[in-house]
Design a protein around this motif. Structure first.
Motif, PDB file in Angstrom:
ATOM      1  N   LYS A  48      -4.074   5.841  -5.661  1.00  0.00           N
ATOM      2  CA  LYS A  48      -5.349   5.925  -4.724  1.00  0.00           C
ATOM      3  C   LYS A  48      -5.722   4.650  -3.874  1.00  0.00           C
ATOM      4  O   LYS A  48      -6.063   3.658  -4.650  1.00  0.00           O
ATOM      5  N   VAL A  49      -5.295   4.490  -2.722  1.00  0.00           N
ATOM      6  CA  VAL A  49      -5.087   3.102  -1.983  1.00  0.00           C
ATOM      7  C   VAL A  49      -6.202   3.038  -0.920  1.00  0.00           C
ATOM      8  O   VAL A  49      -5.883   4.280  -0.017  1.00  0.00           O
ATOM      9  N   CYS A 101       1.091  10.036   2.268  1.00  0.00           N
ATOM     10  CA  CYS A 101       0.931  10.093   0.744  1.00  0.00           C
ATOM     11  C   CYS A 101      -0.324   9.867   0.226  1.00  0.00           C
ATOM     12  O   CYS A 101      -0.744   9.781  -0.877  1.00  0.00           O
ATOM     13  N   GLY A 144      -2.883   8.003   1.242  1.00  0.00           N
ATOM     14  CA  GLY A 144      -3.594   6.369   1.253  1.00  0.00           C
ATOM     15  C   GLY A 144      -4.652   6.527   2.503  1.00  0.00           C
ATOM     16  O   GLY A 144      -4.357   7.459   3.340  1.00  0.00           O
ATOM     17  N   LEU A 191       1.732   5.929   4.926  1.00  0.00           N
ATOM     18  CA  LEU A 191       0.580   5.721   3.978  1.00  0.00           C
ATOM     19  C   LEU A 191      -0.400   6.996   3.740  1.00  0.00           C
ATOM     20  O   LEU A 191      -0.717   7.424   2.915  1.00  0.00           O
ATOM     21  N   GLU A 192      -0.520   7.478   5.117  1.00  0.00           N
ATOM     22  CA  GLU A 192      -1.548   8.647   5.394  1.00  0.00           C
ATOM     23  C   GLU A 192      -1.062   9.862   4.798  1.00  0.00           C
ATOM     24  O   GLU A 192      -1.611  10.675   4.114  1.00  0.00           O
ATOM     25  N   ALA A 247       0.857  -1.315   0.046  1.00  0.00           N
ATOM     26  CA  ALA A 247      -0.034  -0.119   0.070  1.00  0.00           C
ATOM     27  C   ALA A 247       0.991   1.239  -0.083  1.00  0.00           C
ATOM     28  O   ALA A 247       0.671   2.057  -0.708  1.00  0.00           O
ATOM     29  N   THR A 248       1.864   1.261   0.927  1.00  0.00           N
ATOM     30  CA  THR A 248       2.607   2.553   0.925  1.00  0.00           C
ATOM     31  C   THR A 248       3.516   2.730  -0.265  1.00  0.00           C
ATOM     32  O   THR A 248       3.514   3.815  -0.705  1.00  0.00           O
ATOM     33  N   ALA A 278       1.009   4.283  -2.776  1.00  0.00           N
ATOM     34  CA  ALA A 278       0.667   5.517  -2.419  1.00  0.00           C
ATOM     35  C   ALA A 278       1.943   6.517  -2.975  1.00  0.00           C
ATOM     36  O   ALA A 278       1.594   7.602  -3.176  1.00  0.00           O
TER      37      ALA A 278
END
Length: 529
Positions: free
Chosen positions: A49-50, A266, A268, A263-264, A40-41, A44
């Protein structure tokens, strides 16, 4: 919400879902284990868009944590590779850096202190020569063979450590690596079908030393040397001296926490208490997921961080909704994989908080205990012990230490028990394990301040893994890693990541799987590689 096009080669999302009714993601990741979070990272960070959907309250899966009475316990192993500061095999360092994150880590000078039959007691030192000399002192007649065997592991590692580790399914990457590192690629190709046992037995003849190498493999692959791929051994047996074993300050759970923050950062998203009950398909293609509460989400690519058994037997609608839910609907590729691999045992985990004075001076963090070679692979035979507070005292109250003791256990041993029978069995086995530990830590039972026991049923419940399994292991002797599947599945739009994919089990290995999966998905989506 429409998705901005990044490449004319990208699939048209209108072919799969009605965008006027649904928000469409580039990728949905089922499960926030380390493999899923690295995937995911990485996506992202490339602008995808994850959405990550995690069934539990926190991320990490087997690399999660829980807190009790001032103790912060690791759910799984505390022996962490991948935090080195050089080369390309430091995959956890690289995964965090990709989303602007770092973690403070504490180096461990000894990977494992072995306590084995016939008083075979030795330490795997961070310093390679110190380790070899301690082993040669025990087996002086095998000095040449010992060095030749472990030097071969270094040759594998050196090849891997020269190249960026991405998807072996992507032709462009393979071509680029071969042009840049032709000799390394050729050497790795020769080792890919080989197992540790065949190489060790060609160089070494002492039966006790060969059993030691079996344990060297078993402690992370859950199979002896004859079934352990040489590629994996090259990574583990060398990186412990190169990048070293490093413990994250604050506990293993900090890895997942940091990946979620990245993640957030970026763009996600992650949702907790979001149990995926079904992978949705249209015309044979994976297009979305349905949660247990009925909520549906759609994406161009679906990535399962569940085991392959859970993915195909429980989640995939075209399998679960087939007549009689039988396995005739399984893709041939999955049937072939199941003929080669089986579920490994789960573990019984004993989490202890103890008085600090029970630990002798100069005690190492990680120990493996076995009294009888014939019981190495049996339930409750091999004991794995971690005392992470020797590296990070802040995980426990003052003058206290954490013991995490785990040992193989099968789900079948825990089925059909009443509540009282279940609790009695847990307590009885815990007592037996503590008694065995007292050979090294006298007075341990009297020093216990807190105790909690997890069984295969616990792992199944909280980690969502069928039978609480640690992952797949070869059901017979295979040709190294040649039978281990990559990330793409036979279902278009569906990918797997984690220990059910190449290169297999272990935190750094599932991080490798995450890098490979994200690379494969990004190429398929038309994102920059």
């Amino acid at each position: 919400m429409a998705i901005a096009s990044r490449s004319s080669s990208r699939s048209n999302p209108d072919d799969y879902v009605d965008q006027s009714r649904h928000q469409l993601f580039d990728a949905i990741v089922i499960g926030a284990g380390i493999g899923g979070l690295v995937t995911a990272t990485q996506l992202a960070a490339k602008g995808a868009k994850v959405l990550v959907l995690e069934r539990y309250l926190i991320p990490g899966g087997s690399a999660g944590w829980f807190e009790r009475q001032g103790y912060r316990f690791d759910v799984g192993a505390s022996m962490i590779f991948g935090f080195g500061d050089r080369g390309t095999t430091n995959l956890l360092t690289r995964a965090l850096a990709a989303v602007g994150m770092t973690l403070e880590t504490i180096p461990d000078p000894v990977q494992i202190h072995y306590h084995l039959p016939q008083d075979l007691t030795l330490k795997v030192h961070r310093d390679y020569e110190n380790f070899l000399q301690e082993l040669i002192t025990r087996f002086p007649d095998e000095a040449v063979g010992i060095r030749q065997f472990y030097d071969q592991c270094w040759r594998v590692f050196d090849c891997l450590n020269r190249m960026e580790l991405l998807s072996l399914e992507e032709v462009g990457y393979l071509t680029r690596m071969f042009i840049q590192h032709p000799l390394s690629c050729l050497k790795l190709a020769t080792y890919l079908p080989k197992n540790v046992g065949a190489i060790a037995r060609r160089l070494i003849s002492d039966p006790e030393l060969l059993r030691f190498i079996d344990m060297e493999c078993y402690c992370w692959s859950v199979v002896p040397a004859a079934k352990t791929p040489m590629i994996n051994a090259g990574m583990v047996f060398s990186d412990r001296h190169y990048g070293g074993v490093r413990y994250p300050k604050g506990g293993v759970g900090r890895i997942a926490e940091a990946l979620v923050q990245g993640l957030e950062k970026c763009g996600g998203q992650i949702q907790y208490k979001a149990r995926v009950s079904k992978i949705l398909t249209q015309q044979g293609r994976a297009v979305g997921v349905c949660l247990a509460n009925g909520q549906e989400y759609f994406a161009q690519r679906i990535i399962s961080n569940a085991t392959r058994w859970d993915t195909f037997d429980t989640l995939l609608d075209q399998i679960t909704e087939s007549p009689n839910n039988d396995h005739e609907s399984l893709p041939k590729r999955e049937k072939r994989w199941r003929s080669r691999y089986q579920k490994s045992p789960s573990f019984l985990s004993l989490h202890l908080g103890v008085n600090a004075d029970v630990i002798p001076a100069d005690t190492e963090c990680h120990h493996i205990i076995l009294e009888d070679w014939s019981k190495m692979e049996e339930a409750y035979g091999t004991l794995f012990v971690s005392i992470p507070t020797l590296l990070d005292p802040d995980l426990a109250p003052d003058n206290r230490h954490i013991f995490h003791v785990f040992t193989p256990s099968w789900m079948a041993d825990w089925q059909g028990l009443s509540t009282s029978e279940y609790q009695e069995k847990k307590a009885a086995i815990a007592t037996q394990l503590i008694h065995r530990l007292e050979s090294i830590f006298p007075g341990l039972s009297a020093a216990i301040d807190y105790q909690e026991i997890g069984t295969p049923r616990t792992h199944r419940r909280f980690l969502g893994r069928v039978d609480g399994t640690y992952g797949p292991i070869p059901s017979r002797q295979l040709l190294g890693l040649l039978g281990m599947p990559f990330n793409r599945t036979a279902v278009p739009g569906l990918y797997c990541v984690g220990d059910s994919t190449f290169p297999g089990q272990g935190l750094n290995a599932v991080a490798f799987s995450g890098f490979a999966c994200a690379h494969r998905v990004s190429v398929d989506l038309g994102l920059s590689g």
